[in-house]
Design an enzyme around this catalytic site. Structure first.
Site, PDB file in Angstrom:
ATOM      1  N   SER A  12       3.587  -7.020   2.074  1.00 46.24           N
ATOM      2  CA  SER A  12       2.390  -6.414   2.626  1.00 46.24           C
ATOM      3  C   SER A  12       1.080  -6.593   1.895  1.00 46.24           C
ATOM      4  CB  SER A  12       2.308  -4.897   2.997  1.00 46.24           C
ATOM      5  OG  SER A  12       1.406  -4.416   3.711  1.00 46.24           O
ATOM      6  N   GLN A  13       0.254  -6.043   1.324  1.00 48.05           N
ATOM      7  CA  GLN A  13      -0.854  -6.294   0.895  1.00 48.05           C
ATOM      8  C   GLN A  13      -0.722  -6.965  -0.656  1.00 48.05           C
ATOM      9  OE1 GLN A  13      -3.232  -2.741   0.067  1.00 48.05           O
ATOM     10  NE2 GLN A  13      -2.126  -2.111  -1.845  1.00 48.05           N
TER      11      GLN A  13
ATOM     12  N   ASP B  79       5.369  -5.737  14.703  1.00 52.49           N
ATOM     13  CA  ASP B  79       4.218  -4.881  13.830  1.00 52.49           C
ATOM     14  C   ASP B  79       3.456  -3.914  14.231  1.00 52.49           C
ATOM     15  OD1 ASP B  79       2.787  -4.108  11.442  1.00 52.49           O
ATOM     16  OD2 ASP B  79       3.547  -6.184  10.652  1.00 52.49           O
TER      17      ASP B  79
ATOM     18  N   MET C 219       0.967  -1.232  -0.042  1.00 53.26           N
ATOM     19  CA  MET C 219       0.096  -0.173  -0.141  1.00 53.26           C
ATOM     20  C   MET C 219       0.905   1.352   0.025  1.00 53.26           C
ATOM     21  SD  MET C 219      -2.720   1.194   3.001  1.00 53.26           S
ATOM     22  CE  MET C 219      -1.572   1.155   4.103  1.00 53.26           C
TER      23      MET C 219
ATOM     24  N   HIS D 278       6.668  -3.506  10.699  1.00 51.71           N
ATOM     25  CA  HIS D 278       6.182  -3.672   9.573  1.00 51.71           C
ATOM     26  C   HIS D 278       7.056  -3.459   8.035  1.00 51.71           C
ATOM     27  CE1 HIS D 278       2.957  -5.378   6.803  1.00 51.71           C
ATOM     28  NE2 HIS D 278       3.022  -4.121   6.021  1.00 51.71           N
TER      29      HIS D 278
END
Length: 301
Positions: free
Chosen positions: A110-111, A228, A36, A284
């Protein structure tokens, strides 16, 4: 004349053998998908990863996925382009790339990790050989505690939209993060109205093709960040989530109905050693090059 031909043939054999050995040892291509607020070619993120892998594995072909015509569109699409459309776009890119015909490894950040899992489940040609998920949220998220980089104002707006109605059609169709929003207090709404995550996680029934395609992976590696502050809950990075009906107690993948009913084949993959769960200290997507070299690189070679 015959002796001349034989001599030429003997001279050519070592060269041909050398070429064949080179072909056999050619590195498996790598496809990466950013997270993102990022883009394909940011020199501080995906551009850096791409160059690092190319330096470590000579001759490897690394494709950093771009959704849109330029880096700005790519970044914007990570917030506002329907995920199913993004996955379809990527499937087209991969199918049209002749360098991927023999198969490829995939690494999502991530995404981008759950999006690549959708590619594995929906688009088996060319074949994805292994999937490496770096902080992916495979059971979705139920909160955005913190945003990456300079995207905080965008995430403030996203939070407002999610609060107003994460599962309304307008929000689901046009807000990427809503499409993997998983509200443990509204499981029925999630299963019924989530246009992306509920589908790839077999929440509305078992798509045997999805299951077969995911099980074809040689390895499915999931990296969880042990400190995270961006993903809620962090255990989603290992395919776990909140216990249904509340948002405090979490359960691991092995205690979820998805695993127990083996709707995606994850239980079978776990038993045969295809699932790999890795933990790394840090926030993260905060990893060192040394950790990447020692832990991730072996899966790419």
């Amino acid at each position: 004349m015959c002796s001349v031909k034989m001599a030429a043939l003997r001279a050519a054999v070592p060269l041909l053998l050398g070429l064949c050995l080179h072909c056999a040892a050619a590195a498996v291509p790598l496809v990466i998908w950013h997270g993102m607020g990022d883009s394909c070619c940011n020199p501080m993120s995906m551009g850096y990863i791409k160059k690092m892998v190319e330096d470590k594995i000579p001759g490897i072909y690394v494709l950093s996925l771009k959704i849109g015509n330029n880096m700005i569109q790519d970044m914007q699409n990570s917030f506002f382009m329907n995920v199913n459309d993004q996955v379809s776009d990527v499937c087209g890119q991969l199918a049209a790339d002749p360098r991927l015909r023999g198969g490829y490894n995939a690494m999502g950040f991530s995404q981008g990790a759950q999006f690549l899992r959708a590619v594995a489940q929906r688009c088996p040609s060319p074949p994805m050989l292994s999937l490496i998920s770096i902080g992916g949220q495979h059971q979705g998220v139920y909160g955005f505690p913190r945003c990456p980089g300079e995207s905080s104002h965008v995430c403030d707006w996203i939070r407002k939209m999610l609060d107003l109605g994460a599962y309304t059609q307008a929000v689901q169709e046009h807000l990427v993060q809503a499409e993997y929003w998983h509200d443990p207090l509204k499981e029925e709404e999630y299963r019924k109205y989530s246009v992306f995550l509920a589908d790839i996680n077999q929440e509305r029934g078992v798509n045997e093709t999805y299951k077969k395609n995911l099980m074809a992976l040689k390895k499915f590696v999931m990296v969880k960040f042990l400190n995270d502050t961006m993903v809620d809950p962090p255990i989603s990075e290992w395919f776990g989530f909140y216990k249904s009906g509340q948002a405090k107690e979490t359960i691991p993948l092995q205690e979820t109905s998805l695993y127990k009913e083996d709707r995606l084949g994850l239980q079978e993959m776990d038993k045969t050693g295809k699932l790999v769960f890795l933990g790394v200290a840090g926030d993260h997507l905060h990893v060192t090059e040394e950790w990447f070299d020692s832990t991730i690189l072996p899966f790419l070679q």
